[in-house]
Structure formats: structure tokens, C-alpha cells
Design a protein around this motif. Sequence first.
Motif, PDB file in Angstrom:
ATOM      1  N   ILE A  34       8.353  -1.619   4.584  1.00  5.73           N
ATOM      2  CA  ILE A  34       7.347  -1.037   3.700  1.00  5.73           C
ATOM      3  C   ILE A  34       6.752  -2.117   2.795  1.00  5.73           C
ATOM      4  O   ILE A  34       5.528  -2.164   2.573  1.00  5.73           O
ATOM      5  CB  ILE A  34       7.952   0.105   2.869  1.00  5.73           C
ATOM      6  CG1 ILE A  34       8.527   1.190   3.803  1.00  5.73           C
ATOM      7  CG2 ILE A  34       6.913   0.710   1.931  1.00  5.73           C
ATOM      8  CD1 ILE A  34       7.531   1.772   4.792  1.00  5.73           C
ATOM      9  N   GLU A  35       7.598  -3.003   2.270  1.00  5.33           N
ATOM     10  CA  GLU A  35       7.081  -4.088   1.440  1.00  5.33           C
ATOM     11  C   GLU A  35       6.198  -5.039   2.262  1.00  5.33           C
ATOM     12  O   GLU A  35       5.185  -5.543   1.763  1.00  5.33           O
ATOM     13  CB  GLU A  35       8.224  -4.845   0.774  1.00  5.33           C
ATOM     14  CG  GLU A  35       8.918  -4.032  -0.307  1.00  5.33           C
ATOM     15  CD  GLU A  35       9.752  -4.896  -1.237  1.00  5.33           C
ATOM     16  OE1 GLU A  35       9.691  -6.137  -1.135  1.00  5.33           O
ATOM     17  OE2 GLU A  35      10.464  -4.321  -2.061  1.00  5.33           O
ATOM     18  N   ARG A  38       2.902  -3.369   2.631  1.00  7.12           N
ATOM     19  CA  ARG A  38       2.133  -3.434   1.376  1.00  7.12           C
ATOM     20  C   ARG A  38       1.456  -4.795   1.236  1.00  7.12           C
ATOM     21  O   ARG A  38       0.294  -4.886   0.813  1.00  7.12           O
ATOM     22  CB  ARG A  38       3.053  -3.160   0.179  1.00  7.12           C
ATOM     23  CG  ARG A  38       3.448  -1.700   0.022  1.00  7.12           C
ATOM     24  CD  ARG A  38       3.959  -1.391  -1.377  1.00  7.12           C
ATOM     25  NE  ARG A  38       4.304   0.032  -1.469  1.00  7.12           N
ATOM     26  CZ  ARG A  38       5.545   0.510  -1.436  1.00  7.12           C
ATOM     27  NH1 ARG A  38       6.562  -0.321  -1.352  1.00  7.12           N
ATOM     28  NH2 ARG A  38       5.768   1.811  -1.513  1.00  7.12           N
ATOM     29  N   CYS A  41      -1.424  -4.845   3.668  1.00  7.85           N
ATOM     30  CA  CYS A  41      -2.535  -4.020   3.172  1.00  7.85           C
ATOM     31  C   CYS A  41      -3.290  -4.730   2.045  1.00  7.85           C
ATOM     32  O   CYS A  41      -4.518  -4.633   1.951  1.00  7.85           O
ATOM     33  CB  CYS A  41      -2.016  -2.673   2.693  1.00  7.85           C
ATOM     34  SG  CYS A  41      -1.616  -1.527   4.041  1.00  7.85           S
ATOM     35  N   ALA A  42      -2.550  -5.421   1.178  1.00  7.91           N
ATOM     36  CA  ALA A  42      -3.196  -6.144   0.084  1.00  7.91           C
ATOM     37  C   ALA A  42      -4.157  -7.192   0.622  1.00  7.91           C
ATOM     38  O   ALA A  42      -5.258  -7.386   0.090  1.00  7.91           O
ATOM     39  CB  ALA A  42      -2.134  -6.783  -0.810  1.00  7.91           C
ATOM     40  N   ALA A  47      -5.275   0.611   1.349  1.00 10.56           N
ATOM     41  CA  ALA A  47      -4.212   1.318   0.645  1.00 10.56           C
ATOM     42  C   ALA A  47      -3.184   1.776   1.669  1.00 10.56           C
ATOM     43  O   ALA A  47      -3.541   2.337   2.710  1.00 10.56           O
ATOM     44  CB  ALA A  47      -4.780   2.520  -0.109  1.00 10.56           C
ATOM     45  N   LEU A  48      -1.911   1.530   1.389  1.00  8.36           N
ATOM     46  CA  LEU A  48      -0.850   1.931   2.315  1.00  8.36           C
ATOM     47  C   LEU A  48      -0.485   3.397   2.101  1.00  8.36           C
ATOM     48  O   LEU A  48      -0.240   3.830   0.974  1.00  8.36           O
ATOM     49  CB  LEU A  48       0.392   1.062   2.107  1.00  8.36           C
ATOM     50  CG  LEU A  48       1.616   1.436   2.951  1.00  8.36           C
ATOM     51  CD1 LEU A  48       1.331   1.241   4.431  1.00  8.36           C
ATOM     52  CD2 LEU A  48       2.836   0.616   2.522  1.00  8.36           C
TER      53      LEU A  48
END
Length: 238
Positions: A34-35, A38, A41-42, A47-48
Motif C-alpha cells: 500500500i505504501e 501511494r 500514485c504521488a 489518488a489511491l
Amino acid sequence: MALTLTPGTLIVASAYPDPPFDLIENGSAGGFDIELMRAICAQLGLALQPVRYSGGDFNGIFDGLAKGSYDAVISGTTITPERSAVALFSQPYLEFNQGVAVNRRSTPKVASLNDLRGLTAGIQSGNTSDLVAKRLFADGVIANIQYYPYHGIATALDDLEAGRIGLVIKLHPVISWLVKDRPALAVAIEVPTHEKLGIAFAKQNEALCEAVNGVLATLHEDGEFARLEARWFPRAGG
């Protein structure tokens, strides 16, 4: 063509619990995968939106890509020929082996695969650990295989603690995490399967796959990937 199903948002499916890759902390999605998403996505300006796959067989998670339920799958997912036939995979981002957990109180001397003779293996449906278990069964090493729905890993570990099965096989970092708070259980064996993990996309979404591959390369170059890896997969003694 837009990169994602919903403009500006990346919908990512994971099968929980699968720590340290995917876990729920205080009601929110967390873990290495998940990190990592993120961070991706950044870089992509998205947006995740994590979603939970709740099916009993892990391989069913890929159906949602073809159906347009989500944009990607990340869940400590091993790249296999069978999965590559139905999904498009990113460049591999990590590599791990399988781990074998046993009950140290009932089977204290297990140190090799040959020490598993006569025992029953607990396996999650659709997990690549099944390939190891089937080989051990075919070779006459283990006596049987007991299958659990993918979300039933806690039940498998409960059964191992109670002596109803003799071992549980799962990707090494995951099974190591899952038994750390169960004193009777320990990872006794690491099976060298050298499984490469990847992020899965719909077969036709080559643009998103290429974009993510580009970000993965950047995260390696700038050291962010190494920082994430060190946080979630600390090396022994370091």
C-alpha cells in the motif's frame, strides 16, 4: 484513453490480511504494498483507492481486472505463467521464497522437508504455496493437504496450534509475520522458490503498466524503494 477507470484515481485491489504487504491498521489500509502504491500514485498525480478482495480463492482476484472493477492488483503477488495469461504484470519489484511454519511444541525437531513426513499441510486456496505442497505430497513427504479460503489464514494457524494440521506454507515474510505473536509456532524451513512479485493490470492496459514501471525505476533510483523495503522487511541483525 485514460490510464485509470476513474480519472484521477487508481483503484487497487489487495487480499487482506497479507502482512507485511497488505494489512488493516486502525481501519485503514497499510503495509509495504500500500505504501508502494501511494508513492507510485504521488508520482503519477493519482489518488489511491484501496479495495479489499474477499473471495475464497486468491486467483479470483484477477477477474476484477478484466471486469473493470479495479485498475490494479497488488497483494504480495507472485508472477506465474498462469496469472500472466489473464493479467499484465509490472516489472518484478521483490523476490521471496516460501516458508514452512510448524508447531514447535508438537513437532520440535522439524528442520528439513524430510522431517514433515506424515503431517498435513494447511494451504490457502489459490496461493502459490500450493505448488510446494503438491510436490511434497506427490513425493510422499506430507500425508495430506487441507485447503482454507484465502481469508481463512487465521483458522489455518489456529488449527496448527491445536494440532489439527502439522504445517502451514506461505510466502516467507508473510508466514514469519503471522506467527510472531503465536509462541507455539515457528517458521522452521525456507523453501527456495525464488518467487518474483509484481503488480497486475488488465491485459489491455499497457499504458498504465508502462507508467508504473517508469515510476518503479524512479523509486529505485532515488532510494525511496530501498527505504520502504528496509522499513517493512528489516534484515536480521541490521
